[in-house]
Design an enzyme around this catalytic site. Structure first.
Site, mmCIF file in Angstrom:
data_model
loop_
_atom_site.group_PDB
_atom_site.id
_atom_site.type_symbol
_atom_site.label_atom_id
_atom_site.label_comp_id
_atom_site.label_asym_id
_atom_site.label_seq_id
_atom_site.Cartn_x
_atom_site.Cartn_y
_atom_site.Cartn_z
ATOM 1 N N VAL A 84 1.952 -8.671 -3.539
ATOM 2 C CA VAL A 84 1.163 -7.488 -3.884
ATOM 3 C C VAL A 84 2.046 -6.252 -3.865
ATOM 4 O O VAL A 84 2.805 -6.032 -2.922
ATOM 5 C CB VAL A 84 0.011 -7.306 -2.868
ATOM 6 C CG1 VAL A 84 -0.760 -6.028 -3.125
ATOM 7 C CG2 VAL A 84 -0.916 -8.508 -2.898
ATOM 8 N N CYS A 85 1.922 -5.436 -4.910
ATOM 9 C CA CYS A 85 2.592 -4.139 -4.947
ATOM 10 C C CYS A 85 1.531 -3.100 -4.600
ATOM 11 O O CYS A 85 0.743 -2.690 -5.440
ATOM 12 C CB CYS A 85 3.164 -3.871 -6.338
ATOM 13 S SG CYS A 85 3.947 -2.261 -6.490
ATOM 14 N N LEU A 86 1.490 -2.729 -3.354
ATOM 15 C CA LEU A 86 0.493 -1.776 -2.889
ATOM 16 C C LEU A 86 1.191 -0.734 -2.046
ATOM 17 O O LEU A 86 1.741 -1.035 -0.986
ATOM 18 C CB LEU A 86 -0.596 -2.504 -2.088
ATOM 19 C CG LEU A 86 -1.755 -1.689 -1.564
ATOM 20 C CD1 LEU A 86 -2.463 -0.947 -2.694
ATOM 21 C CD2 LEU A 86 -2.745 -2.581 -0.842
#
Length: 184
Positions: A84-86
């Site tokens: 996840v790119c958060l």
């Protein structure tokens, strides 16, 4: 302030007391799966994902590692690895946040408000920017194909090494030919 291990244990117990199903991976409390349901009023509604969480030794001072186990179509989630790119998890994490924040706020917000300008899945980002309706339809198709409640159970039955296909996903999605019958 309590030690990181006490805080980790407290945060995990707090998450377990919510409606989320938590499944420990090993005997320790640093790796586990969380069953996550897609947010209401979003294209992900009705989808169910198994999310792998790894807590570093320095948690809560260092952010948890979060990844989708079953496939999801989203600009900010790598389709192959599930990572996840958060922003909040990867760069602006604070010890004030806890695991409940991750599952009740951060991930739902990510799914509802994708950031196509910072993609891990370039195809999803391009489709979202070009044709929002087609993007939302593809999200729903992925939900139907990979994120049904029975898909979560199927993931539990797969051993970690030998029964995964090369891309890391179970190869029994129903589209494969039956073993022993020649392709015509």
């Amino acid at each position: 302030m309590s030690s990181p291990s006490k805080r980790r244990d407290m945060d995990l117990m707090k998450l377990m007391m919510t409606d989320y199903k938590v499944e420990m991976i090993n005997d320790g409390m640093q790796e586990f799966f969380v069953e996550f349901h897609g947010p209401k009023d979003s294209p992900y509604q009705g989808g169910v994902w198994k999310i792998r969480v790894e807590l570093p030794d320095a948690y809560p001072y260092k952010s948890p590692s979060i990844g989708f186990v079953n496939k999801i179509y989203h600009p900010n989630v790598d389709e192959m690895s599930g990572s996840v790119c958060l922003d909040v998890i990867n760069q602006t994490w604070s010890p004030m946040f806890d695991l409940v924040n991750v599952f009740e706020v951060f991930i739902p917000q990510l799914l509802i408000y994708p950031n196509a300008s910072d993609p891990l899945n370039g195809d999803a980002a391009a489709l979202m920017m070009r044709d929002r309706a087609a993007y939302e339809q593809k999200v729903k198709e992925y939900c139907e194909k990979y994120a049904k409640p029975e898909d979560i159970g199927a993931q539990e039955e797969i051993s970690s090494d030998d029964e995964l296909s090369e891309d890391g996903y179970a190869s029994s999605d129903g589209d494969d030919a039956i073993v022993g019958q020649p392709d015509l």
